[in-house]
Design a protein around this motif. Structure first.
Motif: not given
Length: 356
Positions: A191-208
């Motif tokens: 899966s793409g994980g629970l934090g995203s609808f489509d498995g893509t994430y902003s890198d601000y999630l890791i380093y705001p």
């Protein structure tokens, strides 16, 4: 008849035992049971089908210039699976080399941050990218949770830089991330994980507010792939298989191939048609695309502020007039998408205004 049947049965049994006795990379034994770890796609497993797939995507990948960055390596080899069977730096390199091979067979020009286990400074990776003619940057990684007790976690994720409302956000990078994520997640059956609808994430999630260095400092659309968690017991076994690493690369290749099957708009400044009269600056830009431009999607920013413009759809020309322009450095950014909903290649142009 009985003898004949027995003879045939014995032959069948011998053949069956011989096939079962062969070692398959995509199986492993667990408490006496043979468990399949992964499937090899039919268009990768069969050489003719593989060539057909590569030829299909070569129509749009031929001539593309792509930079592949393999995370870690050299002095940075501390990221290992619990039993030490998997070293992230090595898996990253194997996947990247397979991807390089597929892309080059499709006619793409491929740049790499490293070709072997060597140390490449984090900042130098971006400098190396920006010194090439690459039009796309892909950083290959594998993940680990923050705490050992979460080693059961496993999913596939693809990162892009910044968030939609940020000036640094690049719509094209997000588009590429979605295509790569979809094919990679499907091939790996994760899966793409629970934090995203489509498995893509902003890198601000890791380093705001900052994001990943290699994405933030890239001059071209850039994505970072976290293929899977090497700390997961099952994933650890899969990632140790070079055949599975090839499956991963094949999926990334197909995601890129599908993305480039439709064109994206390219914006360029027509310097010969741009003029400076008194304190009024007129900038003329051309939008090239084989598809129709969605005029409602066009956005122009001058010095990070939204700015008015006129658009001639018959020639795909954009005109921006800056009144009372001041001497000094300025920047214009243009964004648009076509009728296929494909966003434009990033256009940001710095220019200097001087009065005689």
């Amino acid at each position: 008849m009985k003898k004949s049947f027995l003879y045939i049965s014995l032959i069948f049994t011998v053949i069956l035992l011989a096939s079962c006795s062969s070692v398959k990379e995509n199986y492993y034994d667990y408490e006496g049971t043979s468990i399949q770890l992964f499937h090899v796609p039919a268009d990768l497993d069969d050489s003719e089908k593989q060539l057909t797939t590569i030829t299909k995507y070569a129509e749009n990948l031929n001539g593309r210039k792509i930079f592949i960055d393999q995370g870690h390596g050299g002095a940075d080899r501390k990221n290992k699976s619990p039993n030490g069977e998997v070293v992230e730096a090595d898996v990253n390199l194997r996947v990247a080399l397979y991807l390089k091979n597929f892309l080059e067979r499709a006619g793409a020009k491929v740049y790499m941050s490293r070709l072997e286990d060597e140390t490449v400074d984090l900042k130098y990776r971006s400098e190396l990218l920006n010194s090439t003619e690459a039009e796309l940057f892909i950083s290959v990684h594998h993940n680990a949770p923050a705490k050992p007790e979460q080693n059961y976690v496993n999913y596939t994720s693809t990162y892009y830089h910044a968030k939609e409302k940020d000036y640094e956000y690049d719509h094209m990078a997000r588009d590429v991330a979605r295509y790569v994520q979809r094919d990679l997640s499907f091939a790996m059956n994760t899966s793409g994980g629970l934090g995203s609808f489509d498995g893509t994430y902003s890198d601000y999630l890791i380093y705001p507010g900052e994001g990943f260095s290699v994405l933030r400092l890239a001059d071209v659309p850039a994505i970072l792939i976290e293929c899977a968690f090497f700390t997961n017991p099952l994933e650890e076994k899969r990632l140790a298989s070079e055949k599975f690493n090839e499956v991963q690369a094949w999926a990334i290749f197909k995601g890129l191939g599908k993305y480039y099957m439709n064109s994206h708009p390219v914006v360029k400044l027509l310097e010969e048609e741009s003029t400076l009269t008194d304190n009024s600056l007129k900038l003329v830009l051309q939008i090239d695309d084989e598809n129709e431009i969605d005029e409602s999607s066009i956005a122009v920013m001058v010095n990070k502020e939204k700015y008015d413009f006129t658009f001639d759809s018959s020639e795909n020309k954009l005109e921006v007039v800056i009144e009372n322009v001041e001497e000094g450095d300025h920047e214009i950014k243009v964004l648009c998408k076509n009728s296929k909903k494909r966003f434009s290649y990033p256009f940001r142009k710095q220019f200097e205004v001087k009065f005689d």
